[in-house]
Design an enzyme around this catalytic site. Structure first.
Site, mmCIF file in Angstrom:
data_model
loop_
_atom_site.group_PDB
_atom_site.id
_atom_site.type_symbol
_atom_site.label_atom_id
_atom_site.label_comp_id
_atom_site.label_asym_id
_atom_site.label_seq_id
_atom_site.Cartn_x
_atom_site.Cartn_y
_atom_site.Cartn_z
ATOM 1 N N GLY A 1 0.838 -1.187 0.000
ATOM 2 C CA GLY A 1 0.000 0.000 0.000
ATOM 3 C C GLY A 1 0.872 1.235 0.000
ATOM 4 O O GLY A 1 1.982 1.223 0.526
ATOM 5 N N TYR A 2 0.346 2.280 -0.620
ATOM 6 C CA TYR A 2 1.094 3.525 -0.749
ATOM 7 C C TYR A 2 0.548 4.549 0.250
ATOM 8 O O TYR A 2 -0.642 4.844 0.252
ATOM 9 C CB TYR A 2 0.992 4.062 -2.176
ATOM 10 C CG TYR A 2 1.619 3.094 -3.153
ATOM 11 C CD1 TYR A 2 2.964 3.207 -3.486
ATOM 12 C CD2 TYR A 2 0.904 2.019 -3.674
ATOM 13 C CE1 TYR A 2 3.564 2.290 -4.335
ATOM 14 C CE2 TYR A 2 1.492 1.095 -4.528
ATOM 15 C CZ TYR A 2 2.824 1.242 -4.848
ATOM 16 O OH TYR A 2 3.420 0.324 -5.682
ATOM 17 N N ILE A 3 1.455 5.074 1.090
ATOM 18 C CA ILE A 3 1.089 6.107 2.059
ATOM 19 C C ILE A 3 0.961 7.448 1.344
ATOM 20 O O ILE A 3 0.103 8.260 1.681
ATOM 21 C CB ILE A 3 2.133 6.154 3.197
ATOM 22 C CG1 ILE A 3 1.993 4.886 4.059
ATOM 23 C CG2 ILE A 3 1.984 7.413 4.040
ATOM 24 C CD1 ILE A 3 3.050 4.722 5.120
#
Lengths: 158, 158
Positions: free
Chosen positions: A30-32
């Site tokens: 997942g990308y913050i």
């Protein structure tokens, strides 16, 4: 520290082979950050391993920083990636010609998508590669199949 | 999870008091993201503790995620904050009237800057606060003294 250069090709899968001899592991990433941000911050689970990675976006000198993290740290940061995630099961195995492949069966909003990657030791080897019959289209250069693009797509690319 | 609301005031220091009875600890914090990015990712050392914090920038529902990290993880990610850091020694103590204060003596590009923060249990308490003689100007509302602004400033605000 820079990541080593990888030479790999990515294909769709036209007919998924038997995976009995493949090793399976869960991959969640997942990308913050968002795609427009000046830096990419990603958390990733790969089997038993958990990581946080920071990639700068400079064109001349791209830097990458990666630290192994604990599962509890991963779970604390994972909610910060809502809407920018992908989850898949990765099957790792070897083709009859000896090439190592990674076959990704996606889940969630990407359910149904299957991609296979082959890594090569040299550009010559990559150019000489003959894809087996169960491979589909070569999507190596198709930006829609980049992980960061798939993470925010509504569904698998048509 | 949201951070609890803090009621505090921040002042310049006109004359630094004797700090013999204060507890001192090193505080280093750096921003992995830039000010224009959609999210703020910060790593922080506070004495023996190390943390990574993600703050969303939404106006309605701001979220905050924080995980304790190991010193080695901190050191791996710290280089990703180059140019967006602040380092200071924080002295924690109590005023004669019982108010807990945090006195920050900055280092590096902010050397010479001294700030003192007082935390209050209520807005009434904050409004009734009479600053001791060694306090300087109230900079609570001065955005130049926000940590994220100080981190990218060339020098202490004039």
């Amino acid at each position: 520290m820079s990541a080593p250069m990888e030479i790999e090709k990515k294909f769709l899968v036209s007919e998924c082979p038997a995976l009995d001899d493949f090793k399976a592991e869960v991959v969640r990433q997942g990308y913050i950050t968002s795609g427009e941000d000046s830096v990419e911050v990603r958390v990733r689970q790969k089997g038993e391993g958990y990581y946080i990675t920071v990639k700068s976006k400079g064109t001349l000198a791209r830097s990458e920083y990666e630290a192994a993290i604990e599962p509890t740290q991963f779970e604390t940061l994972w909610p910060a990636t809502a809407g920018r995630r992908l989850e898949k099961t990765r099957y790792t195995g070897t083709l009859p010609d000896g090439a190592a492949v990674e076959l990704d069966l996606f889940e969630g909003h990407l359910a149904g998508l299957q991609l296979v990657e082959v890594e090569f030791a040299s550009v010559e080897e990559a150019n000489a590669f003959k894809a087996p019959g169960w491979f589909g289209a070569d999507v190596t250069e198709d930006k829609r199949y980049k992980n960061s693009a798939l993470a925010v797509a509504d569904q698998p690319p048509a």
